[in-house]
Design a protein around this motif. Structure first.
Motif, PDB file in Angstrom:
ATOM      1  N   ARG A 161      -6.980   0.518  -1.469  1.00 38.77           N
ATOM      2  CA  ARG A 161      -7.680   1.506  -2.282  1.00 38.77           C
ATOM      3  C   ARG A 161      -7.278   1.456  -3.754  1.00 38.77           C
ATOM      4  NH1 ARG A 161      -7.507   6.799   0.565  1.00 38.77           N
ATOM      5  NH2 ARG A 161      -5.332   6.848  -0.112  1.00 38.77           N
ATOM      6  N   LEU A 162      -5.995   1.331  -4.022  1.00 34.11           N
ATOM      7  CA  LEU A 162      -5.528   1.322  -5.406  1.00 34.11           C
ATOM      8  C   LEU A 162      -5.757  -0.044  -6.053  1.00 34.11           C
ATOM      9  CD1 LEU A 162      -2.150   3.264  -5.149  1.00 34.11           C
ATOM     10  CD2 LEU A 162      -4.278   4.053  -6.199  1.00 34.11           C
ATOM     11  N   LYS A 163      -5.857  -0.013  -7.355  1.00 34.66           N
ATOM     12  CA  LYS A 163      -5.961  -1.230  -8.149  1.00 34.66           C
ATOM     13  C   LYS A 163      -4.818  -1.258  -9.158  1.00 34.66           C
ATOM     14  CE  LYS A 163      -9.733  -2.753  -6.299  1.00 34.66           C
ATOM     15  NZ  LYS A 163      -9.449  -1.977  -5.075  1.00 34.66           N
ATOM     16  N   PRO A 164      -4.339  -2.453  -9.539  1.00 34.19           N
ATOM     17  CA  PRO A 164      -3.253  -2.536 -10.521  1.00 34.19           C
ATOM     18  C   PRO A 164      -3.541  -1.769 -11.805  1.00 34.19           C
ATOM     19  CG  PRO A 164      -3.583  -4.661  -9.477  1.00 34.19           C
ATOM     20  CD  PRO A 164      -4.697  -3.777  -8.997  1.00 34.19           C
ATOM     21  N   ARG A 165      -4.788  -1.775 -12.263  1.00 37.26           N
ATOM     22  CA  ARG A 165      -5.085  -1.056 -13.512  1.00 37.26           C
ATOM     23  C   ARG A 165      -4.954   0.454 -13.329  1.00 37.26           C
ATOM     24  NH1 ARG A 165     -10.074  -2.932 -11.704  1.00 37.26           N
ATOM     25  NH2 ARG A 165     -11.609  -1.306 -11.177  1.00 37.26           N
ATOM     26  N   GLU A 166      -5.244   0.966 -12.133  1.00 36.06           N
ATOM     27  CA  GLU A 166      -5.059   2.395 -11.882  1.00 36.06           C
ATOM     28  C   GLU A 166      -3.575   2.746 -11.882  1.00 36.06           C
ATOM     29  OE1 GLU A 166      -8.234   4.016  -8.872  1.00 36.06           O
ATOM     30  OE2 GLU A 166      -7.610   2.015  -8.228  1.00 36.06           O
ATOM     31  N   ILE A 167      -2.783   1.869 -11.326  1.00 37.73           N
ATOM     32  CA  ILE A 167      -1.336   2.089 -11.309  1.00 37.73           C
ATOM     33  C   ILE A 167      -0.803   2.128 -12.740  1.00 37.73           C
ATOM     34  CG2 ILE A 167       0.866   1.054 -10.619  1.00 37.73           C
ATOM     35  CD1 ILE A 167      -0.627  -0.052  -8.138  1.00 37.73           C
ATOM     36  N   ALA A 168      -1.249   1.175 -13.562  1.00 40.94           N
ATOM     37  CA  ALA A 168      -0.804   1.141 -14.955  1.00 40.94           C
ATOM     38  C   ALA A 168      -1.306   2.361 -15.721  1.00 40.94           C
ATOM     39  CB  ALA A 168      -1.292  -0.142 -15.620  1.00 40.94           C
ATOM     40  N   ILE A 219       2.772   4.270 -14.445  1.00 47.24           N
ATOM     41  CA  ILE A 219       3.783   3.631 -13.596  1.00 47.24           C
ATOM     42  C   ILE A 219       4.138   2.272 -14.192  1.00 47.24           C
ATOM     43  CG2 ILE A 219       4.211   2.681 -11.296  1.00 47.24           C
ATOM     44  CD1 ILE A 219       2.137   4.797 -10.288  1.00 47.24           C
ATOM     45  N   GLU A 220       5.424   1.975 -14.289  1.00 40.44           N
ATOM     46  CA  GLU A 220       5.899   0.710 -14.838  1.00 40.44           C
ATOM     47  C   GLU A 220       6.110  -0.299 -13.712  1.00 40.44           C
ATOM     48  OE1 GLU A 220       9.181   1.018 -17.612  1.00 40.44           O
ATOM     49  OE2 GLU A 220       8.775   3.165 -17.852  1.00 40.44           O
ATOM     50  N   ARG A 221       5.395  -1.419 -13.777  1.00 40.61           N
ATOM     51  CA  ARG A 221       5.602  -2.483 -12.789  1.00 40.61           C
ATOM     52  C   ARG A 221       6.775  -3.341 -13.227  1.00 40.61           C
ATOM     53  NH1 ARG A 221       5.378  -4.108  -9.225  1.00 40.61           N
ATOM     54  NH2 ARG A 221       3.833  -5.590  -8.556  1.00 40.61           N
ATOM     55  N   VAL A 222       7.718  -3.541 -12.330  1.00 37.78           N
ATOM     56  CA  VAL A 222       8.895  -4.353 -12.621  1.00 37.78           C
ATOM     57  C   VAL A 222       9.085  -5.369 -11.500  1.00 37.78           C
ATOM     58  CG1 VAL A 222      10.024  -2.542 -13.977  1.00 37.78           C
ATOM     59  CG2 VAL A 222      10.456  -2.683 -11.513  1.00 37.78           C
ATOM     60  N   ARG A 282     -13.736  -1.595  -5.987  1.00 41.09           N
ATOM     61  CA  ARG A 282     -13.321  -0.233  -5.695  1.00 41.09           C
ATOM     62  C   ARG A 282     -13.940   0.193  -4.370  1.00 41.09           C
ATOM     63  NH1 ARG A 282     -15.143   3.694  -8.180  1.00 41.09           N
ATOM     64  NH2 ARG A 282     -13.459   5.143  -7.700  1.00 41.09           N
ATOM     65  N   ILE A 283     -13.106   0.603  -3.441  1.00 38.29           N
ATOM     66  CA  ILE A 283     -13.611   0.934  -2.113  1.00 38.29           C
ATOM     67  C   ILE A 283     -14.523   2.153  -2.141  1.00 38.29           C
ATOM     68  CG2 ILE A 283     -11.708   2.443  -1.371  1.00 38.29           C
ATOM     69  CD1 ILE A 283     -11.762   0.859   1.300  1.00 38.29           C
ATOM     70  N   ASN A 285       0.810  -1.217   0.000  1.00 35.57           N
ATOM     71  CA  ASN A 285       0.000   0.000   0.000  1.00 35.57           C
ATOM     72  C   ASN A 285       0.844   1.269   0.000  1.00 35.57           C
ATOM     73  OD1 ASN A 285      -3.028  -0.559   0.191  1.00 35.57           O
ATOM     74  ND2 ASN A 285      -2.211  -1.999   1.681  1.00 35.57           N
ATOM     75  N   SER A 286       1.855   1.350   0.856  1.00 36.08           N
ATOM     76  CA  SER A 286       2.663   2.567   0.931  1.00 36.08           C
ATOM     77  C   SER A 286       3.446   2.788  -0.353  1.00 36.08           C
ATOM     78  CB  SER A 286       3.612   2.505   2.127  1.00 36.08           C
ATOM     79  OG  SER A 286       2.896   2.549   3.345  1.00 36.08           O
ATOM     80  N   GLY A 287       4.104   1.742  -0.848  1.00 37.73           N
ATOM     81  CA  GLY A 287       4.875   1.882  -2.070  1.00 37.73           C
ATOM     82  C   GLY A 287       4.018   2.285  -3.250  1.00 37.73           C
ATOM     83  N   ALA A 288       2.854   1.653  -3.387  1.00 45.32           N
ATOM     84  CA  ALA A 288       1.964   1.972  -4.500  1.00 45.32           C
ATOM     85  C   ALA A 288       1.446   3.401  -4.393  1.00 45.32           C
ATOM     86  CB  ALA A 288       0.806   0.985  -4.531  1.00 45.32           C
ATOM     87  N   GLU A 289       1.089   3.836  -3.196  1.00 44.05           N
ATOM     88  CA  GLU A 289       0.574   5.196  -3.017  1.00 44.05           C
ATOM     89  C   GLU A 289       1.661   6.240  -3.309  1.00 44.05           C
ATOM     90  OE1 GLU A 289      -2.437   6.416  -2.078  1.00 44.05           O
ATOM     91  OE2 GLU A 289      -3.544   4.585  -1.599  1.00 44.05           O
ATOM     92  N   ILE A 290       2.903   5.970  -2.910  1.00 42.36           N
ATOM     93  CA  ILE A 290       3.989   6.915  -3.181  1.00 42.36           C
ATOM     94  C   ILE A 290       4.273   6.980  -4.681  1.00 42.36           C
ATOM     95  CG2 ILE A 290       6.472   7.276  -2.891  1.00 42.36           C
ATOM     96  CD1 ILE A 290       6.109   6.313   0.016  1.00 42.36           C
ATOM     97  N   ALA A 291       4.261   5.823  -5.357  1.00 43.17           N
ATOM     98  CA  ALA A 291       4.445   5.824  -6.809  1.00 43.17           C
ATOM     99  C   ALA A 291       3.349   6.644  -7.487  1.00 43.17           C
ATOM    100  CB  ALA A 291       4.453   4.391  -7.333  1.00 43.17           C
ATOM    101  N   MET A 292       2.111   6.504  -7.019  1.00 45.46           N
ATOM    102  CA  MET A 292       1.010   7.289  -7.574  1.00 45.46           C
ATOM    103  C   MET A 292       1.190   8.773  -7.288  1.00 45.46           C
ATOM    104  SD  MET A 292      -1.243   5.552  -9.321  1.00 45.46           S
ATOM    105  CE  MET A 292      -2.779   6.471  -9.241  1.00 45.46           C
ATOM    106  N   ASP A 293       1.694   9.113  -6.122  1.00 44.21           N
ATOM    107  CA  ASP A 293       1.943  10.511  -5.787  1.00 44.21           C
ATOM    108  C   ASP A 293       2.947  11.121  -6.760  1.00 44.21           C
ATOM    109  OD1 ASP A 293       1.545  12.772  -4.054  1.00 44.21           O
ATOM    110  OD2 ASP A 293       3.491  12.365  -3.140  1.00 44.21           O
ATOM    111  N   LEU A 294       3.995  10.374  -7.077  1.00 41.39           N
ATOM    112  CA  LEU A 294       5.009  10.840  -8.020  1.00 41.39           C
ATOM    113  C   LEU A 294       4.421  10.988  -9.424  1.00 41.39           C
ATOM    114  CD1 LEU A 294       7.903   8.577  -6.737  1.00 41.39           C
ATOM    115  CD2 LEU A 294       7.863  11.064  -6.597  1.00 41.39           C
ATOM    116  N   ALA A 295       3.651   9.976  -9.851  1.00 44.30           N
ATOM    117  CA  ALA A 295       3.071  10.023 -11.196  1.00 44.30           C
ATOM    118  C   ALA A 295       2.067  11.169 -11.333  1.00 44.30           C
ATOM    119  CB  ALA A 295       2.408   8.686 -11.513  1.00 44.30           C
TER     120      ALA A 295
END
Length: 388
Positions: free
Chosen positions: A267-274, A278-281, A221-222, A185-195
């Motif tokens: 809260r986040l979903k993989p499709r929202e991250i994509a 954001i590049e998943r590696v 979706r929450i 959760n924290s890593g994904a939210e920070i990546a979204m903040d940057l994007a």
């Protein structure tokens, strides 16, 4: 172990308190509330200047992963619309108001440096004072000692490195490519903040990469209609509180994995991250020529790394034989080998909800009841000895 300071005459002997609660976050305040209801004497010690500071010092855009209706502690509703997702500062202010409303006894600016035994009681020592107590409740979440993998030492000195606990805003990482390590959760939210920051200013050249194993996700979706009507209640109040617990076979099987890799995205979903670019590696496994190397062998050139790799779930200042590999040894928060020592607010302490704001109160009530019975038993034993 921390060296004893028991013989240091500079320490102020603060005397005896029946129960010392360490930490004035949501776990410590919850414990205080339930001890107060049982009319048990206690004192809360906290190293911050004021209640809520642990929340105030997190990243600027942070909002709670759960809506306000699930963000209240026992006895006091959260002052917001039920489906509002509180900011970190709103949560901090709520905790401060909670402590004030119930007049919980808190000593601020006290950093506990050692907990040990002195006879039949505990000795709790800070840099300036010490207390004796029949009970100690370690009411601190596992967010105390940041965990940074050893490969960090091998990165090129030019690479800016931050742990998620030190991340506040996108400006800290500069303008080059950034790798966020840890896909919880924290890593994904920070990546979204940057994007999102890049999108706001129209920056298109920077890559934001998110490394690590997928931790799973809740299947809705929450914020959506299904989440509001059915999903959140089912997951938070049902599955997290009553299915994923130490009392069910599925909970006992899931617990080791959750302790080692964290829980699902809330809260986040993989499709929202994509969709955010954001590049998943794959996970980081080493360093080559000063740059991170992924599990698939790819070497990634980045100018900064944010370590969303969690925290070490241990308390080296507890000078008692309770330390395990991933967490202190306890049974649902009760340190059975050290009567009177309790833990509260840890990941999967008793259930998946234990670390969450809506779940900590149930654990606090249970542990306060256990403590109350323990002290009542001691009183009965003393009366029996006196009568004899």
């Amino acid at each position: 172990m921390t060296t004893s300071t028991s013989n240091d005459d500079r320490l102020v002997d603060e005397g005896y308190v029946e129960t010392i609660v360490i930490g004035a976050g949501q776990a410590g305040l919850s414990m205080g509330y339930h001890l107060q209801r049982l009319v048990r004497p206690f004192l809360i010690l906290d190293d911050r200047a004021r209640v809520g500071d642990a929340w105030r010092q997190r990243w600027d855009s942070l909002r709670l992963f759960t809506p306000a209706k699930y963000d209240a502690l026992d006895g006091m509703a959260f002052p917001a619309e039920p489906w509002h997702f509180p900011t970190k500062d709103e949560m901090a202010d709520y905790l401060a108001a909670y402590a004030e409303r119930f007049a919980l006894p808190i000593r601020h600016g006290v950093r506990v440096e050692r907990v040990s035994r002195t006879g039949d009681r505990f000795l709790v020592e800070s840099g300036t004072g010490r207390w004796t107590a029949d009970n100690v409740v370690v009411a601190m979440a596992g967010f105390q000692q940041p965990h940074i993998p050893g490969v960090a030492d091998d990165l090129d000195p030019s690479v800016v490195q931050l742990h998620s606990s030190a991340y506040r805003a996108p400006g800290q990482v500069g303008e080059g490519d950034v790798l966020v390590v840890g896909a919880g959760n924290s890593g994904a939210e920070i990546a979204m903040d940057l994007a999102r920051a890049d999108a706001r200013v129209g920056r298109t050249g920077r890559r934001v990469l998110l490394a690590g194993r997928a931790t799973g996700k809740i299947p809705f979706r929450i914020e959506g209609w299904f989440g509001r009507l059915v999903g959140v209640r089912t997951v938070l109040r049902g599955i997290f509180s009553h299915v994923l617990t130490v009392r069910t076979p599925i909970g006992r099987r899931a617990r080791p994995k959750i302790l080692s890799s964290g829980g699902p995205l809330i809260r986040l979903k993989p499709r929202e991250i994509a969709s955010a670019g954001i590049e998943r590696v794959s996970r980081v496994e080493g360093v080559r020529d000063g740059m991170p190397v992924l599990a698939d062998g790819q070497r990634v050139e980045v100018s900064s790394v944010v370590w969303g790799t969690g925290y070490a779930h241990n308390f080296p200042w507890i000078d008692l034989p309770v330390h395990g590999e991933l967490e202190p040894r306890h049974r649902s928060g009760v340190a059975e080998d050290e009567p009177g020592l309790y833990f509260l607010g840890l990941l999967f302490l008793d259930s998946m909800a234990s670390e969450m704001i809506h779940g900590v109160g149930r654990d606090a009530a249970r542990l306060a009841g256990h403590l109350d019975s323990r002290m009542a038993g001691q009183g009965a034993g003393l009366r029996a000895v006196s009568a004899a």
